[in-house]
Enzyme design. Structure first.
Site, mmCIF file in Angstrom:
data_model
loop_
_atom_site.group_PDB
_atom_site.id
_atom_site.type_symbol
_atom_site.label_atom_id
_atom_site.label_comp_id
_atom_site.label_asym_id
_atom_site.label_seq_id
_atom_site.Cartn_x
_atom_site.Cartn_y
_atom_site.Cartn_z
ATOM 1 N N LYS A 154 27.776 -29.387 -93.398
ATOM 2 C CA LYS A 154 26.823 -29.676 -92.329
ATOM 3 C C LYS A 154 27.525 -30.441 -91.217
ATOM 4 C CE LYS A 154 24.037 -32.966 -91.214
ATOM 5 N NZ LYS A 154 24.013 -32.811 -89.750
ATOM 6 N N THR A 209 27.712 -46.564 -92.161
ATOM 7 C CA THR A 209 27.597 -47.259 -93.442
ATOM 8 C C THR A 209 26.159 -47.196 -93.957
ATOM 9 O OG1 THR A 209 29.448 -48.663 -92.826
ATOM 10 C CG2 THR A 209 28.057 -49.472 -94.598
ATOM 11 N N GLU A 229 33.526 -42.046 -96.301
ATOM 12 C CA GLU A 229 34.370 -42.634 -95.250
ATOM 13 C C GLU A 229 33.403 -43.216 -94.233
ATOM 14 O OE1 GLU A 229 37.450 -42.937 -95.530
ATOM 15 O OE2 GLU A 229 38.207 -41.253 -96.715
ATOM 16 N N CYS A 263 36.604 -44.313 -86.349
ATOM 17 C CA CYS A 263 36.403 -45.311 -87.401
ATOM 18 C C CYS A 263 37.632 -46.189 -87.570
ATOM 19 C CB CYS A 263 36.012 -44.630 -88.711
ATOM 20 S SG CYS A 263 37.034 -43.234 -89.123
ATOM 21 N N GLU A 356 30.293 -52.596 -85.821
ATOM 22 C CA GLU A 356 31.057 -51.467 -85.288
ATOM 23 C C GLU A 356 30.321 -50.939 -84.055
ATOM 24 O OE1 GLU A 356 31.184 -47.639 -87.479
ATOM 25 O OE2 GLU A 356 33.333 -47.679 -87.073
HETATM 26 P P1 NAP Z 1 25.266 -40.889 -89.148
HETATM 27 O O1 NAP Z 1 23.818 -40.909 -88.893
HETATM 28 O O2 NAP Z 1 25.783 -41.595 -90.333
HETATM 29 O O3 NAP Z 1 25.713 -39.349 -89.167
HETATM 30 C C1 NAP Z 1 26.788 -38.784 -89.866
HETATM 31 C C2 NAP Z 1 26.361 -37.468 -90.488
HETATM 32 O O4 NAP Z 1 25.369 -37.731 -91.491
HETATM 33 C C3 NAP Z 1 25.703 -36.498 -89.520
HETATM 34 O O5 NAP Z 1 26.032 -35.178 -89.866
HETATM 35 C C4 NAP Z 1 24.237 -36.768 -89.751
HETATM 36 O O6 NAP Z 1 23.378 -35.722 -89.368
HETATM 37 C C5 NAP Z 1 24.207 -36.958 -91.245
HETATM 38 N N1 NAP Z 1 23.030 -37.653 -91.739
HETATM 39 C C6 NAP Z 1 22.199 -38.505 -91.079
HETATM 40 N N2 NAP Z 1 21.220 -38.927 -91.869
HETATM 41 C C7 NAP Z 1 21.405 -38.341 -93.075
HETATM 42 C C8 NAP Z 1 20.707 -38.374 -94.317
HETATM 43 N N3 NAP Z 1 19.606 -39.109 -94.493
HETATM 44 N N4 NAP Z 1 21.192 -37.635 -95.348
HETATM 45 C C9 NAP Z 1 22.290 -36.900 -95.200
HETATM 46 N N5 NAP Z 1 22.982 -36.812 -94.060
HETATM 47 C C10 NAP Z 1 22.561 -37.523 -92.997
HETATM 48 O O7 NAP Z 1 26.047 -41.451 -87.911
HETATM 49 P P2 NAP Z 1 25.559 -41.378 -86.386
HETATM 50 O O8 NAP Z 1 24.095 -41.662 -86.287
HETATM 51 O O9 NAP Z 1 26.057 -40.124 -85.843
HETATM 52 O O10 NAP Z 1 26.371 -42.578 -85.780
HETATM 53 C C11 NAP Z 1 25.881 -43.903 -85.906
HETATM 54 C C12 NAP Z 1 27.008 -44.884 -86.074
HETATM 55 O O11 NAP Z 1 27.712 -44.613 -87.287
HETATM 56 C C13 NAP Z 1 28.089 -44.814 -85.027
HETATM 57 O O12 NAP Z 1 27.741 -45.437 -83.853
HETATM 58 C C14 NAP Z 1 29.238 -45.449 -85.767
HETATM 59 O O13 NAP Z 1 29.120 -46.843 -85.760
HETATM 60 C C15 NAP Z 1 29.070 -44.934 -87.173
HETATM 61 N N6 NAP Z 1 29.885 -43.725 -87.410
HETATM 62 C C16 NAP Z 1 31.039 -43.835 -88.101
HETATM 63 C C17 NAP Z 1 31.824 -42.705 -88.297
HETATM 64 C C18 NAP Z 1 33.098 -42.737 -89.048
HETATM 65 O O14 NAP Z 1 33.960 -41.906 -88.833
HETATM 66 N N7 NAP Z 1 33.265 -43.626 -90.000
HETATM 67 C C19 NAP Z 1 31.448 -41.484 -87.782
HETATM 68 C C20 NAP Z 1 30.240 -41.393 -87.088
HETATM 69 C C21 NAP Z 1 29.487 -42.525 -86.917
HETATM 70 P P3 NAP Z 1 22.742 -35.712 -87.866
HETATM 71 O O15 NAP Z 1 23.798 -35.167 -87.027
HETATM 72 O O16 NAP Z 1 21.558 -34.859 -87.932
HETATM 73 O O17 NAP Z 1 22.408 -37.140 -87.548
#
Ligand code: NAP
Ligand code: MG
Length: 454
Positions: A154, A209, A229, A263, A356
């Site tokens: 996904k 996280t 990660e 990250c 972060e």
């Molecule tokens: P996120 O919500 O954790 O999204 C990462 C992935 O998880 C996306 O494909 C997302 O889908 C999916 N996801 C969201 N809710 C889920 C659930 N309940 N069950 C399964 N999968 C789910 O991250 P974000 O909202 O894009 O970013 C928020 C913050 O997270 C950033 O600002 C940053 O601080 C951190 N982040 C860290 C990394 C890293 O590389 N460590 C990467 C991205 C973000 P959708 O696309 O539909 O939301």
């Protein structure tokens, strides 16, 4: 039917409508992947290796197309986007060498023979964030497929274009139907289903996280395997005996690359007190020279942020009255631009210092000595990466052993090589990706005793 309109972050203009899968469509594809597993796991090791090399070759032939797609969808600089497509090629080639090398062990036992087998798990659910759509996908599907698993992937809702194209290229390369499946959709629908569907035997998640913890709780219901990660707030530690000019010249790239949406971003710079002023002088020059511009330009060093919502979120960390030391530049226009921003905190409880931000914002903090540097670096719930700048090799060794993080570099800010392990301490993650041991995370060890006395 639910769709999502992809927006070009550089222009804020719509690009394309994407159909988002619902739970029923997700189930159909998971079941298809489960059926494909029965035959994919039996493909002879050498043949699976050849197919992965063919997949790598087809991706390589489409490097420029994939890179351009990432510039359009994600606002990545073209230079980065080419590296990202190349990383998928490298990861596929590297793990294409493993099917014939998926060794078990022969362990001495009385009255028989004892052998271990590395067996694939089944369907692997890979959940990818929007910050590095191609590499993070590849770090999951490369070793997963090499070990004989099938994959449902996904992409992030906002950045699915390169993943969709990679799935087409896999078929073109001869990877059998059903083995590598990309399902664009919402995390709360498709991602959740990966966690709850019993045919998905492992989740590989990269992202926040908060969502990572939620997925970990969900996986507990089926004791589902899991690699995480997550976030980071990594320290770039600069000692007085370092090449200060070099450390300062390299510090912007270490945090503002990919607009800070990384990250591994070194978003806290720790500088020894007696060289603080000198470092800041050189750092200011480097930050102001950092080229924030149309990411399609060959000269671009940083593009826009991913979405308007993310821009607003980053902005919240820099309210009026924030301790801004200096800022870089940004272009005018409708894109989601945020100028590189350097904060000099006096209060280390500031949200901007502890959380972060995932944007081009960095905090600079002075320290007194080695112990103080290690204490400040470790005063974080995260532990993903970090850098140590010093010409004293003993100090570099001591500090790199003292910092609680999975990926450190000395006199360098590079964290990622596909042939070395990558992952986080503390709340930055669970397990390791890449490197020589990645297949351990995509296999079960089976032990079989053969009685030779009967
Ligand atoms: P996120 O919500 O954790 O999204 C990462 C992935 O998880 C996306 O494909 C997302 O889908 C999916 N996801 C969201 N809710 C889920 C659930 N309940 N069950 C399964 N999968 C789910 O991250 P974000 O909202 O894009 O970013 C928020 C913050 O997270 C950033 O600002 C940053 O601080 C951190 N982040 C860290 C990394 C890293 O590389 N460590 C990467 C991205 C973000 P959708 O696309 O539909 O939301
Ligand atoms: Mg989210």
């Amino acid at each position: 039917m639910t769709t999502y309109t992809i927006i070009n972050p550089t222009t804020a203009k719509p690009v394309q409508e994407i159909h988002l899968a619902d739970i029923f469509e997700t189930d159909v594809i998971i079941e298809k992947a489960a059926r494909a597993f029965a035959s994919w796991r039996l493909v002879a090791p050498g043949d699976r290796a050849k197919l992965l090399r063919k997949f790598a070759a087809v991706v390589e032939a489409h490097t420029e197309e994939l890179a351009q797609l990432e510039v359009l969808n994600s606002g990545h600089t073209i230079g980065n986007a080419r590296w990202e497509a190349g990383n998928v090629v490298n990861v596929l080639n590297y793990y294409s060498a493993s099917p014939e090398r998926l060794f078990g062990r022969q362990i001495p036992v009385p009255n028989g023979i004892d052998i271990t087998f590395k067996e694939p798990l089944g369907v692997i659910g890979i959940i990818v964030p929007w910050n590095f759509p191609m590499p993070i996908a590849g770090w999951g599907f490369g070793p997963a497929l090499a070990a004989g698993n099938t994959v449902v992937l996904k992409p992030a809702e906002v950045t699915p274009l390169t993943a969709i194209r990679l799935a087409e290229l896999a078929l073109e390369a001869g990877i059998p139907e059903g083995v590598f499946n990309v399902i664009p959709g919402k995390g709360s629908v498709v991602g959740e289903r990966f966690v709850t569907h019993p045919a998905v035997r492992k989740i590989v998640f990269t992202g926040s996280t908060t969502v990572g913890k939620h997925i970990m709780q969900g996986c507990a219901n089926q004791v589902k395997r899991l690699t995480l990660e997550l976030g980071g707030k990594s320290a770039n530690i600069i000692f007085d005996d370092a090449d200060i000019e070099k450390a300062a010249a390299n510090a912007p790239g270490a945090v503002f690359d990919n607009a800070g949406q990384d990250c591994c971003a070194r978003s806290r710079i720790l500088v020894q007190k007696n060289v603080y002023e000198k470092f800041m002088e050189h750092f200011e020059v480097a930050v102001k020279a950092f080229r924030v511009e149309d990411p399609a330009n060959e000269s671009a060093e940083m593009g826009p942020l991913i979405t308007a919502a993310h821009l607003a979120r980053v902005q919240e960390y820099v309210p009026s009255g924030a301790p801004i030391a200096f800022q870089g530049t940004k272009p005018e226009g409708d894109g989601f631009w945020f100028a590189p921003t350097v904060l000099a905190h006096t209060n280390l409880e500031d949200r901007a210092y502890r959380e972060e931000i995932f944007g081009p914002v960095v905090s600079v903090v002075p320290f007194t000595d080695e112990d103080d540097a290690i204490r400040i670096a470790n005063d974080s719930e995260f532990g993903l990466s970090g850098s140590i700048w010093s010409r004293d090799i003993g100090r570099a060794v001591r500090v790199s052993r003292g910092v609680e993080a999975g990926n450190l570099s000395v006199n360098s800010n590079s964290s990622v090589r596909y042939w070395t392990p990558f992952g986080g301490y503390k709340q930055s993650g669970l397990g390791r990706e890449l490197g020589p041991d990645a297949l351990d995370a995509f296999t079960e060890t089976k032990n079989v005793f053969f009685d030779t006395q009967n």
